[in-house]
Design an enzyme around this catalytic site. Structure first.
Site, PDB file in Angstrom:
ATOM      1  N   ASP A   9       0.856  -1.183   0.000  1.00  0.00           N
ATOM      2  CA  ASP A   9       0.000   0.000   0.000  1.00  0.00           C
ATOM      3  C   ASP A   9       0.900   1.245   0.000  1.00  0.00           C
ATOM      4  OD1 ASP A   9      -2.343   1.674   0.551  1.00  0.00           O
ATOM      5  OD2 ASP A   9      -1.553   1.780   2.594  1.00  0.00           O
ATOM      6  N   THR A  43      -2.676   0.261  -4.521  1.00  0.00           N
ATOM      7  CA  THR A  43      -3.100   1.503  -3.876  1.00  0.00           C
ATOM      8  C   THR A  43      -4.531   1.895  -4.224  1.00  0.00           C
ATOM      9  OG1 THR A  43      -2.558   3.873  -3.654  1.00  0.00           O
ATOM     10  CG2 THR A  43      -2.110   2.856  -5.794  1.00  0.00           C
ATOM     11  N   GLY A  44      -5.120   2.668  -3.345  1.00  0.00           N
ATOM     12  CA  GLY A  44      -6.416   3.257  -3.639  1.00  0.00           C
ATOM     13  C   GLY A  44      -6.300   4.477  -4.532  1.00  0.00           C
ATOM     14  N   LYS A 194      -8.585  -4.893  -3.189  1.00  0.00           N
ATOM     15  CA  LYS A 194      -7.165  -5.063  -3.506  1.00  0.00           C
ATOM     16  C   LYS A 194      -6.781  -6.537  -3.645  1.00  0.00           C
ATOM     17  CE  LYS A 194      -5.394  -0.769  -1.467  1.00  0.00           C
ATOM     18  NZ  LYS A 194      -4.369  -0.181  -0.578  1.00  0.00           N
ATOM     19  N   ASN A 220      -9.381  -0.473   3.535  1.00  0.00           N
ATOM     20  CA  ASN A 220      -9.344  -0.977   2.158  1.00  0.00           C
ATOM     21  C   ASN A 220      -8.203  -1.957   1.928  1.00  0.00           C
ATOM     22  OD1 ASN A 220      -7.393   1.077   2.378  1.00  0.00           O
ATOM     23  ND2 ASN A 220      -7.586   1.666   0.235  1.00  0.00           N
TER      24      ASN A 220
END
Length: 271
Positions: A9, A43-44, A194, A220
């Site tokens: 992340d 990653t978001g 993810k 997340n």
């Protein structure tokens, strides 16, 4: 040494609170890549505000953006690339009900572009603070299904907004409230997490699930950490993430927690 997939992340994990990658982190990930492991950013963030970290780490591996809605190898064709979209009609339905649902700013992303109903100064690192005319959200500018819809809503309007989305689009999209103190909800294709990207990358490189080590700090990241052979929560992670992880770093993201954990896990010397 067996090949590992190292799924990382960005915010709160690889990056410190100044959104920087430390030299120690960069050197550690570079050494692990050169040893034959696959280091993948999961990653978001959309690609438009994460490519600089991919470039800084000099990666050539797949990365995932928008919480797994897009998985690709930047700057090249990859046969396993995928992109899960949400209906374009949803965007304009929400805009039509903007006032009653308490929607302030709505931005829409695909792999390489962003549109919004208006610019905002709320989070300039994440949300567009200026727009060209062709980025102002309208049926004329957005002509295809996007990947992600990000909504900044007025305080206390979340229950009404979530109820509307779930009533009308429950089978299509999945709402996720951002962490922190921001009144922001993200809409991506239902079932996208993810974890999906991590599975795709591991399968593409022939890496066994037990040889996946993943790092994260926010909600997340939960599915990814639960799926990985070794799911590692950062010391600064929320309690929900720590509860599903196999381990927790003794150091936070401002003290090179991920890099130091990887050095210990793989028996690397600090240079």
């Amino acid at each position: 040494m067996s090949k590992y997939l190292i799924a990382i992340d960005l915010d709160g994990t690889t990056l410190n609170d100044q959104s920087q990658i430390s030299l120690r982190t960069q050197r550690t990930l570079d050494k692990l890549s050169h040893l034959g492991n696959v280091v993948s950013i999961i990653t978001g963030r959309p690609f438009r505000i994460s490519h600089q970290f991919y470039d800084q780490l000099q990666l050539h591996s797949p990365m995932a953006n928008l919480n797994g809605a897009i998985t690709h190898i930047p700057y090249q064709h990859w046969q396993d690339e995928y992109c899960d979209t949400v209906p374009r009609d949803l965007v304009f339905d929400l805009l039509d009900h903007q006032q009653e649902l308490g929607i302030d700013t709505m931005s829409v992303e695909d792999k390489t572009h962003v549109w919004a109903n208006k610019p905002t100064k709320l989070l300039p690192e994440f949300l567009p603070d200026h727009l060209d005319p062709n980025q102002i959200l309208s049926p004329q500018t957005l002509r295809h299904d996007p990947v992600c819809v990000t909504v900044h809503y007025t305080h206390d309007s979340l229950p009404k907004l979530k109820a509307y989305v779930e009533q009308n689009y429950a089978q299509i999209v999945e709402p996720r409230v951002w962490g922190g103190h921001y009144d922001i909800i993200e809409l991506i294709h239902r079932g996208i997490h993810k974890e999906k990207s991590v599975k795709k990358i591991a399968n593409a490189y022939g890496i066994d699930q037990r040889n996946i080590i993943a790092f994260g700090d926010e909600s997340n990241d939960s599915e990814m950490l639960k799926f990985a052979g070794t799911g590692v929560a950062m010391k600064n992670a929320i309690s929900k993430v720590k509860q599903v992880a196999n381990d927790v770093t003794p150091w936070d993201n401002n003290a090179d927690g991920m890099a130091r954990y990887l050095q210990g896990f793989f028996g690397l010397r600090d240079e």
